[in-house]
Design a protein around this motif. Structure first.
Motif, PDB file in Angstrom:
ATOM      1  N   ALA A 375       0.827  -1.203   0.000  1.00 27.96           N
ATOM      2  CA  ALA A 375       0.000   0.000   0.000  1.00 27.96           C
ATOM      3  C   ALA A 375       0.864   1.257   0.000  1.00 27.96           C
ATOM      4  O   ALA A 375       1.649   1.480   0.918  1.00 27.96           O
ATOM      5  CB  ALA A 375      -0.917   0.003   1.218  1.00 27.96           C
ATOM      6  N   ASP A 376       0.717   2.045  -1.042  1.00 28.84           N
ATOM      7  CA  ASP A 376       1.343   3.365  -1.080  1.00 28.84           C
ATOM      8  C   ASP A 376       0.332   4.318  -0.459  1.00 28.84           C
ATOM      9  O   ASP A 376      -0.718   4.591  -1.037  1.00 28.84           O
ATOM     10  CB  ASP A 376       1.649   3.758  -2.528  1.00 28.84           C
ATOM     11  N   LYS A 377       0.633   4.806   0.733  1.00 30.34           N
ATOM     12  CA  LYS A 377      -0.357   5.563   1.496  1.00 30.34           C
ATOM     13  C   LYS A 377       0.330   6.473   2.508  1.00 30.34           C
ATOM     14  O   LYS A 377       1.551   6.433   2.686  1.00 30.34           O
ATOM     15  CB  LYS A 377      -1.283   4.596   2.236  1.00 30.34           C
ATOM     16  N   SER A 378      -0.465   7.240   3.210  1.00 29.44           N
ATOM     17  CA  SER A 378       0.038   8.124   4.257  1.00 29.44           C
ATOM     18  C   SER A 378       0.459   7.333   5.488  1.00 29.44           C
ATOM     19  O   SER A 378      -0.050   6.244   5.753  1.00 29.44           O
ATOM     20  CB  SER A 378      -1.038   9.127   4.667  1.00 29.44           C
ATOM     21  N   ILE A 379       1.400   7.903   6.216  1.00 31.72           N
ATOM     22  CA  ILE A 379       1.735   7.426   7.552  1.00 31.72           C
ATOM     23  C   ILE A 379       1.355   8.540   8.521  1.00 31.72           C
ATOM     24  O   ILE A 379       1.721   9.696   8.329  1.00 31.72           O
ATOM     25  CB  ILE A 379       3.231   7.086   7.676  1.00 31.72           C
ATOM     26  N   VAL A 380       0.598   8.192   9.525  1.00 28.21           N
ATOM     27  CA  VAL A 380       0.108   9.185  10.476  1.00 28.21           C
ATOM     28  C   VAL A 380       1.135   9.412  11.589  1.00 28.21           C
ATOM     29  O   VAL A 380       1.703   8.461  12.116  1.00 28.21           O
ATOM     30  CB  VAL A 380      -1.233   8.725  11.086  1.00 28.21           C
ATOM     31  N   ILE A 381       1.354  10.670  11.904  1.00 24.80           N
ATOM     32  CA  ILE A 381       2.162  11.020  13.066  1.00 24.80           C
ATOM     33  C   ILE A 381       1.204  11.304  14.218  1.00 24.80           C
ATOM     34  O   ILE A 381       0.350  12.188  14.131  1.00 24.80           O
ATOM     35  CB  ILE A 381       3.039  12.257  12.818  1.00 24.80           C
ATOM     36  N   VAL A 382       1.325  10.511  15.280  1.00 28.35           N
ATOM     37  CA  VAL A 382       0.467  10.643  16.449  1.00 28.35           C
ATOM     38  C   VAL A 382       1.263  11.273  17.582  1.00 28.35           C
ATOM     39  O   VAL A 382       2.423  10.914  17.815  1.00 28.35           O
ATOM     40  CB  VAL A 382      -0.064   9.264  16.900  1.00 28.35           C
ATOM     41  N   GLN A 383       0.656  12.220  18.273  1.00 29.08           N
ATOM     42  CA  GLN A 383       1.287  12.825  19.456  1.00 29.08           C
ATOM     43  C   GLN A 383       0.476  12.467  20.694  1.00 29.08           C
ATOM     44  O   GLN A 383      -0.755  12.407  20.651  1.00 29.08           O
ATOM     45  CB  GLN A 383       1.373  14.342  19.325  1.00 29.08           C
ATOM     46  N   ILE A 384       1.177  12.211  21.777  1.00 27.81           N
ATOM     47  CA  ILE A 384       0.521  11.926  23.055  1.00 27.81           C
ATOM     48  C   ILE A 384       0.299  13.241  23.782  1.00 27.81           C
ATOM     49  O   ILE A 384       1.249  13.934  24.146  1.00 27.81           O
ATOM     50  CB  ILE A 384       1.364  10.956  23.908  1.00 27.81           C
ATOM     51  N   LYS A 385      -0.973  13.586  23.969  1.00 33.92           N
ATOM     52  CA  LYS A 385      -1.346  14.841  24.639  1.00 33.92           C
ATOM     53  C   LYS A 385      -2.463  14.559  25.633  1.00 33.92           C
ATOM     54  O   LYS A 385      -3.484  13.967  25.254  1.00 33.92           O
ATOM     55  CB  LYS A 385      -1.811  15.885  23.610  1.00 33.92           C
ATOM     56  N   ASN A 386      -2.250  14.973  26.863  1.00 36.95           N
ATOM     57  CA  ASN A 386      -3.265  14.796  27.903  1.00 36.95           C
ATOM     58  C   ASN A 386      -3.726  13.342  28.008  1.00 36.95           C
ATOM     59  O   ASN A 386      -4.919  13.046  28.109  1.00 36.95           O
ATOM     60  CB  ASN A 386      -4.462  15.723  27.645  1.00 36.95           C
ATOM     61  N   LYS A 387      -2.755  12.435  27.913  1.00 39.30           N
ATOM     62  CA  LYS A 387      -3.001  10.990  28.020  1.00 39.30           C
ATOM     63  C   LYS A 387      -3.938  10.479  26.929  1.00 39.30           C
ATOM     64  O   LYS A 387      -4.711   9.539  27.134  1.00 39.30           O
ATOM     65  CB  LYS A 387      -3.549  10.638  29.398  1.00 39.30           C
ATOM     66  N   LYS A 388      -3.825  11.070  25.746  1.00 41.01           N
ATOM     67  CA  LYS A 388      -4.600  10.620  24.595  1.00 41.01           C
ATOM     68  C   LYS A 388      -3.706  10.566  23.361  1.00 41.01           C
ATOM     69  O   LYS A 388      -2.741  11.318  23.248  1.00 41.01           O
ATOM     70  CB  LYS A 388      -5.780  11.565  24.320  1.00 41.01           C
ATOM     71  N   PHE A 389      -4.042   9.664  22.425  1.00 40.68           N
ATOM     72  CA  PHE A 389      -3.380   9.630  21.131  1.00 40.68           C
ATOM     73  C   PHE A 389      -4.085  10.632  20.231  1.00 40.68           C
ATOM     74  O   PHE A 389      -5.282  10.512  19.968  1.00 40.68           O
ATOM     75  CB  PHE A 389      -3.467   8.234  20.512  1.00 40.68           C
ATOM     76  N   THR A 390      -3.358  11.629  19.749  1.00 44.35           N
ATOM     77  CA  THR A 390      -3.961  12.678  18.925  1.00 44.35           C
ATOM     78  C   THR A 390      -3.225  12.809  17.592  1.00 44.35           C
ATOM     79  O   THR A 390      -2.008  12.654  17.512  1.00 44.35           O
ATOM     80  CB  THR A 390      -3.934  14.032  19.650  1.00 44.35           C
ATOM     81  N   TYR A 391      -3.976  13.117  16.564  1.00 46.35           N
ATOM     82  CA  TYR A 391      -3.399  13.311  15.238  1.00 46.35           C
ATOM     83  C   TYR A 391      -2.543  14.578  15.215  1.00 46.35           C
ATOM     84  O   TYR A 391      -2.961  15.632  15.676  1.00 46.35           O
ATOM     85  CB  TYR A 391      -4.515  13.432  14.205  1.00 46.35           C
ATOM     86  N   PHE A 392      -1.320  14.450  14.666  1.00 49.67           N
ATOM     87  CA  PHE A 392      -0.444  15.606  14.531  1.00 49.67           C
ATOM     88  C   PHE A 392      -0.217  15.974  13.071  1.00 49.67           C
ATOM     89  O   PHE A 392      -0.328  17.134  12.685  1.00 49.67           O
ATOM     90  CB  PHE A 392       0.904  15.332  15.208  1.00 49.67           C
ATOM     91  N   ALA A 393       0.108  14.994  12.253  1.00 46.88           N
ATOM     92  CA  ALA A 393       0.384  15.262  10.841  1.00 46.88           C
ATOM     93  C   ALA A 393       0.370  13.945  10.084  1.00 46.88           C
ATOM     94  O   ALA A 393       0.218  12.871  10.664  1.00 46.88           O
ATOM     95  CB  ALA A 393       1.744  15.949  10.681  1.00 46.88           C
ATOM     96  N   ALA A 394       0.525  14.046   8.780  1.00 49.66           N
ATOM     97  CA  ALA A 394       0.660  12.861   7.933  1.00 49.66           C
ATOM     98  C   ALA A 394       1.926  13.002   7.107  1.00 49.66           C
ATOM     99  O   ALA A 394       2.185  14.052   6.519  1.00 49.66           O
ATOM    100  CB  ALA A 394      -0.549  12.695   7.031  1.00 49.66           C
ATOM    101  N   VAL A 395       2.740  11.967   7.095  1.00 49.70           N
ATOM    102  CA  VAL A 395       3.946  11.933   6.277  1.00 49.70           C
ATOM    103  C   VAL A 395       3.624  11.137   5.023  1.00 49.70           C
ATOM    104  O   VAL A 395       2.842  10.189   5.060  1.00 49.70           O
ATOM    105  CB  VAL A 395       5.108  11.268   7.047  1.00 49.70           C
ATOM    106  N   ASN A 396       4.243  11.515   3.893  1.00 46.89           N
ATOM    107  CA  ASN A 396       3.888  10.887   2.604  1.00 46.89           C
ATOM    108  C   ASN A 396       2.393  11.082   2.380  1.00 46.89           C
ATOM    109  O   ASN A 396       1.660  10.145   2.027  1.00 46.89           O
ATOM    110  CB  ASN A 396       4.246   9.388   2.622  1.00 46.89           C
ATOM    111  N   ASP A 397       1.944  12.316   2.588  1.00 42.10           N
ATOM    112  CA  ASP A 397       0.511  12.611   2.684  1.00 42.10           C
ATOM    113  C   ASP A 397      -0.221  12.340   1.389  1.00 42.10           C
ATOM    114  O   ASP A 397      -0.019  12.996   0.375  1.00 42.10           O
ATOM    115  CB  ASP A 397       0.337  14.082   3.086  1.00 42.10           C
ATOM    116  N   LYS A 398      -1.107  11.344   1.428  1.00 43.26           N
ATOM    117  CA  LYS A 398      -1.941  11.002   0.280  1.00 43.26           C
ATOM    118  C   LYS A 398      -3.411  10.934   0.692  1.00 43.26           C
ATOM    119  O   LYS A 398      -4.226  10.292   0.040  1.00 43.26           O
ATOM    120  CB  LYS A 398      -1.505   9.659  -0.307  1.00 43.26           C
ATOM    121  N   ALA A 399      -3.709  11.546   1.828  1.00 44.90           N
ATOM    122  CA  ALA A 399      -5.055  11.449   2.384  1.00 44.90           C
ATOM    123  C   ALA A 399      -6.035  12.357   1.658  1.00 44.90           C
ATOM    124  O   ALA A 399      -5.656  13.312   0.995  1.00 44.90           O
ATOM    125  CB  ALA A 399      -5.035  11.819   3.857  1.00 44.90           C
TER     126      ALA A 399
END
Length: 402
Positions: A375-399
């Motif tokens: 699969a040629d697709k995006s990889i999601v960058i997740v950040q831990i904030k306030n004890k939650k997994f939150t979306y930060f950005a997408a690398v190789n963004d194809k979304a």
């Protein structure tokens, strides 16, 4: 005269038999299948038979259950729309008990007994490899949802995946650290006796160096270790700007706690998809505040298809989906899309349609199947904030754009 008497007796006997038959048949007796139906009514469409082999018990039970939930949601959605080419989809689930030998047996059953036209599974790369060998031998197309080892799709032309591979994850992690975050002095901490961890460390190291990063310290440990103080102190003393730790969540919990005690905050760490577990947040959410990791999905990704999936999943299962359930959903949806585009209803024609998939809008991003069936697709960058997994950005963004 003798012949006439015999003929009369035969008629009488026949009448008596008929009367006996009607007398012995109650009004509510079960009728043969199809009896009483309007012969002009259209016959029910033959369902598509799809097999799914998953770890529904054993060590990886949770992974299998979450993947199955994603597949179930996809099946419900496609059947509510009339199925594929007017035919409903029926999935035959088999539990491989998180066991390699059971995997071989279950996939053989699905292929030879149930006559499925395609297969979905598995979570683990080791079991996906076994299932893929069977699928490829019998020329049944298979899509694995989350087996990331590069060699899985190298088995043969009938094996595909909807997740990214470990080599791509390591490379994209390096791009995020060096190019996006601007970090040049990097430390690496990994498990030397774990293929996932050591493989990601190697991919990241090589990519980071090519991008201009400097590996100022590198430490490895054995999976059974629990005291990481010595490694952490040596890493801290080398003064890296960031530490890449491609390890599983169960090792990251004590490392995060011991690192914080040594003066290294969670924001200094970047990891891989092995961090994706609620346990990490529960046991070390505070210590990991500000950390990043590469992953397949995050509940708050802004893509339209991801948001639609999140809503549907929460309505049915009353909780946020994991990356495993989102990948299970995408593997099924991509298969159904290919079945609808296939030039025939044979496994070979479905295989060809999967291989031709381009820009498929999934919950985990836009997916194109490359020539190696990955699969040629995006990889999601997740950040831990306030004890939650939150979306930060997408690398190789194809979304899909919101």
């Amino acid at each position: 005269m003798l012949g006439r008497r015999r003929w009369v007796k035969a008629i009488v006997a026949l009448g008596v038999s008929a009367l006996g038959l009607f007398a012995c048949t109650p009004k509510d007796a079960p009728q043969k299948e199809g009896a009483g139906k309007d012969p002009s009514a259209p016959a029910a469409a033959e369902p598509w038979k799809v097999g799914a082999y998953l770890s529904l018990s054993g060590a990886e039970t949770q992974f299998g259950i979450e993947t199955k939930e994603g597949i179930e949601l996809a099946v419900d959605e496609v059947n509510k729309k009339g199925g594929v080419k007017g035919r409903p989809v029926k999935v035959f689930y088999e539990d491989n008990k998180s066991n390699p030998q059971e995997t071989n047996n279950k996939v053989l059953q699905l292929v030879t007994r149930d006559k499925v036209v395609a297969l979905l599974g598995e979570v683990a790369s080791s079991r996906s490899t076994i299932g893929g060998i069977v699928a490829n031998k019998h020329k049944i197309p298979m899509i694995t949802s989350s087996a990331t080892a590069p060699e899985v799709t190298q088995i043969g032309p009938f094996v595909f995946r909807v997740c990214f591979t470990d080599d791509t994850q390591g490379q994209m992690g390096a791009e995020f650290v060096v190019k996006t975050m601007g970090k040049k002095r990097i430390g690496i901490l990994y498990a030397s006796d774990d293929v996932y961890s050591s493989g990601l460390a190697t991919q990241f190291r090589d990519a980071a160096k090519k991008l201009g990063g400097e590996i100022v310290v590198e430490k490895s440990f054995i999976k059974t270790e629990t005291n990481f103080t010595t490694y952490i102190n040596e890493i801290r003393d080398a003064k890296p700007e960031l530490v890449y730790a491609p390890i599983y969540y169960n090792a990251m919990v004590p490392i995060a706690r011991q690192a914080k005690a040594a003066g290294m905050p969670g924001s200094m760490f970047v990891g891989g998809d092995g961090w994706d577990a609620e346990t990490l947040l529960q046991d070390a959410g505070e210590e990991m505040e500000g950390a990043y990791f590469t992953n397949h999905y995050a509940p708050d990704v802004p893509w339209p298809n991801a948001q639609a999936f999140l809503k549907a999943y929460k309505e049915r299962f009353k909780r946020d989906p994991s990356s495993l359930s989102s990948l299970g959903y995408d593997s099924a949806q991509l298969l159904f899309d290919a079945m609808g585009r296939a030039k025939g209803d044979t496994p070979e024609s479905i295989r060809d349609a999967i291989a031709e998939t381009k820009n498929f809008a999934g919950a985990t991003g836009t997916i194109t199947i490359d020539p190696n069936r990955n699969a040629d697709k995006s990889i999601v960058i997740v950040q831990i904030k306030n004890k939650k997994f939150t979306y930060f950005a997408a690398v190789n963004d194809k979304a899909q754009k919101p």
